[in-house]
Design an enzyme around this catalytic site. Structure first.
Site, mmCIF file in Angstrom:
data_model
loop_
_atom_site.group_PDB
_atom_site.id
_atom_site.type_symbol
_atom_site.label_atom_id
_atom_site.label_comp_id
_atom_site.label_asym_id
_atom_site.label_seq_id
_atom_site.Cartn_x
_atom_site.Cartn_y
_atom_site.Cartn_z
ATOM 1 N N GLY A 127 2.981 -1.129 4.300
ATOM 2 C CA GLY A 127 3.062 0.264 3.883
ATOM 3 C C GLY A 127 4.513 0.625 3.623
ATOM 4 O O GLY A 127 5.012 0.581 2.502
ATOM 5 N N GLY A 128 5.234 0.943 4.712
ATOM 6 C CA GLY A 128 6.611 1.419 4.601
ATOM 7 C C GLY A 128 7.499 0.543 3.731
ATOM 8 O O GLY A 128 8.206 1.041 2.849
ATOM 9 N N GLY A 135 3.104 1.410 10.908
ATOM 10 C CA GLY A 135 4.050 2.513 10.769
ATOM 11 C C GLY A 135 4.810 2.823 12.046
ATOM 12 O O GLY A 135 5.449 3.868 12.148
ATOM 13 N N ASN A 170 0.863 -1.187 0.000
ATOM 14 C CA ASN A 170 0.000 0.000 0.000
ATOM 15 C C ASN A 170 0.902 1.241 0.000
ATOM 16 O O ASN A 170 1.572 1.513 0.997
ATOM 17 C CB ASN A 170 -0.886 -0.046 1.259
ATOM 18 C CG ASN A 170 -1.724 1.203 1.418
ATOM 19 O OD1 ASN A 170 -1.861 2.007 0.487
ATOM 20 N ND2 ASN A 170 -2.297 1.370 2.603
ATOM 21 N N TRP A 171 0.912 1.956 -1.098
ATOM 22 C CA TRP A 171 1.823 3.102 -1.211
ATOM 23 C C TRP A 171 1.299 4.335 -0.471
ATOM 24 O O TRP A 171 2.011 5.320 -0.344
ATOM 25 C CB TRP A 171 2.037 3.454 -2.684
ATOM 26 C CG TRP A 171 2.758 2.411 -3.476
ATOM 27 C CD1 TRP A 171 3.157 1.172 -3.056
ATOM 28 C CD2 TRP A 171 3.177 2.514 -4.843
ATOM 29 N NE1 TRP A 171 3.791 0.503 -4.065
ATOM 30 C CE2 TRP A 171 3.814 1.303 -5.176
ATOM 31 C CE3 TRP A 171 3.070 3.503 -5.814
ATOM 32 C CZ2 TRP A 171 4.347 1.067 -6.448
ATOM 33 C CZ3 TRP A 171 3.593 3.260 -7.076
ATOM 34 C CH2 TRP A 171 4.227 2.060 -7.388
ATOM 35 N N LYS A 172 0.053 4.322 -0.082
ATOM 36 C CA LYS A 172 -0.571 5.473 0.594
ATOM 37 C C LYS A 172 -0.342 6.745 -0.235
ATOM 38 O O LYS A 172 -0.321 6.671 -1.456
ATOM 39 C CB LYS A 172 -0.023 5.609 2.021
ATOM 40 C CG LYS A 172 -0.055 4.294 2.790
ATOM 41 C CD LYS A 172 0.261 4.463 4.243
ATOM 42 C CE LYS A 172 0.297 3.103 4.918
ATOM 43 N NZ LYS A 172 0.468 3.181 6.349
ATOM 44 N N HIS A 181 -9.113 0.878 5.732
ATOM 45 C CA HIS A 181 -7.774 1.047 6.299
ATOM 46 C C HIS A 181 -7.857 1.932 7.549
ATOM 47 O O HIS A 181 -8.660 2.868 7.598
ATOM 48 C CB HIS A 181 -6.828 1.665 5.264
ATOM 49 C CG HIS A 181 -5.398 1.594 5.696
ATOM 50 N ND1 HIS A 181 -4.853 2.494 6.584
ATOM 51 C CD2 HIS A 181 -4.413 0.709 5.401
ATOM 52 C CE1 HIS A 181 -3.584 2.165 6.799
ATOM 53 N NE2 HIS A 181 -3.291 1.077 6.089
ATOM 54 N N SER A 237 4.001 -2.991 10.193
ATOM 55 C CA SER A 237 5.472 -3.017 10.258
ATOM 56 C C SER A 237 6.065 -4.344 9.762
ATOM 57 O O SER A 237 7.020 -4.856 10.333
ATOM 58 C CB SER A 237 5.952 -2.699 11.671
ATOM 59 O OG SER A 237 5.568 -1.378 12.018
ATOM 60 N N GLU A 257 -6.157 4.263 8.565
ATOM 61 C CA GLU A 257 -5.977 5.715 8.344
ATOM 62 C C GLU A 257 -7.255 6.346 7.812
ATOM 63 O O GLU A 257 -7.528 7.524 8.077
ATOM 64 C CB GLU A 257 -4.784 5.933 7.397
ATOM 65 C CG GLU A 257 -3.469 5.671 8.127
ATOM 66 C CD GLU A 257 -2.359 5.126 7.255
ATOM 67 O OE1 GLU A 257 -2.463 5.191 6.026
ATOM 68 O OE2 GLU A 257 -1.369 4.605 7.827
ATOM 69 N N GLU A 308 -4.836 -5.683 10.748
ATOM 70 C CA GLU A 308 -3.773 -4.704 10.929
ATOM 71 C C GLU A 308 -3.935 -4.015 12.284
ATOM 72 O O GLU A 308 -4.676 -3.022 12.394
ATOM 73 C CB GLU A 308 -3.838 -3.650 9.829
ATOM 74 C CG GLU A 308 -3.699 -4.219 8.433
ATOM 75 C CD GLU A 308 -3.196 -3.149 7.481
ATOM 76 O OE1 GLU A 308 -2.103 -3.325 6.948
ATOM 77 O OE2 GLU A 308 -3.876 -2.130 7.299
#
Ligand code: PEP
Length: 271
Positions: free
Chosen positions: A236-237, A175, A9-11, A97, A215, A99, A169
């Site tokens: 993500g990261g 993150g 997921n590049w966000k 998600h 993570s 966020e 998640e």
């Protein structure tokens, strides 16, 4: 065997040129690698979905959207509908998600509507759920999971459930560099599968891919994916750098037996 899936997921990261570079690196890797059926998905931002879809068509990389609107069409400035996503060729969307829940106040009612819209437009859904740190500290993680899952899954029928993947998640692991232990992930995934079995039936539950997110890194992926109810990962990261993303894929591949070891016959043209 259940589907095995790794999602990046590049966000809100990567401009157009950076997106092109990352996609090219992933394609160079996947072109020559036997992925043993592992599905590799990337979720770039909306403006690059069409490009990403076109440039990965007929490759081992698939493109997914990060979100959709609950509305079908109309005067909703800034929103992107399921039909718009589907018309780019993209077939999957992430919904729920943490966020979106945290920064946009998305809750059960809206997420259920988004899932309805996705399914009506033939989009597969990766539904994200997971407890906050406060909920885990209060030992309320199973209660939260049940509510987040059942609020949106209860109205679905069995056929619709086949179009859903679940990503567990834990918010405290997203993150933060903090990862759920393999035992915590397995315990929750087993619980989620049982909830799906209770709501639908054991066969349906056995088919649903359950992904872990929070993570995820090349260093911790092998242990997590060795868990029987962990069918993949959402990251993500680590998805923003080709070598990290590939590192997670490689870790996952160590846990997937080759077709010969599985006792399957290999057929020409298959991974
Ligand atoms: C995520 O945003 O879904 C996620 C898991 O992020 P990270 O891998 O950076 O924790």
């Amino acid at each position: 065997m259940r589907r095995k899936i790794v999602v990046g997921n590049w966000k809100m990261n990567k401009n157009y040129w950076q997106a092109v570079e990352l996609i090219e690196s992933l394609l160079a890797y996947t072109e020559t690698r036997d992925l043993k059926g592992l599905e590799v998905l990337i979720a770039p931002a909306y403006p690059f979905l069409h490009y990403a879809y076109q440039s990965t068509k007929d490759t081992k990389v698939q493109v997914v959207a990060q979100d959709i609107s609950a509305y079908e069409s109309g005067a909703y400035t800034g929103e992107v509908s399921a039909d718009m996503i589907r018309s780019t060729g993209v077939q999957t969307v992430i919904i729920g998600h943490s966020e979106r829940r945290k920064y946009h106040g998305e809750g059960a009612q809206l997420l259920g509507e988004k899932i309805d819209s996705a399914l009506a437009n033939h989009l597969e859904v990766i539904y994200c759920m997971g407890e906050t740190l406060a909920a885990r500290r209060a030992k309320a993680q199973f209660e939260v999971a049940k509510k987040q899952l059942m609020d949106v899954l209860r109205p679905l029928n069995r056929d619709q459930m086949q179009q859903i993947c679940i990503a567990y998640e834990p918010v405290w692991a997203i993150g933060t560099g903090e990862t759920a232990t393999a035992e915590q992930a397995q315990e929750m995934h087993r619980y989620i599968r049982q909830l799906i079995a209770d709501r639908f039936d054991p066969e349906t539950a056995a088919r649903v891919p359950l992904l872990y997110g929070g993570s995820l890194r090349p260093e911790n992926a092998a242990l997590l994916c060795a868990q029987p109810d962990v069918d993949g990962g959402l990251m993500g990261g680590a998805a923003l750098r080709a070598e990290q993303f590939i590192g997670v894929i490689e870790a996952w591949l160590t846990q997937i037996p080759s077709p010969a070891k599985r006792g399957c016959r290999s057929s020409p043209g298959m991974d």
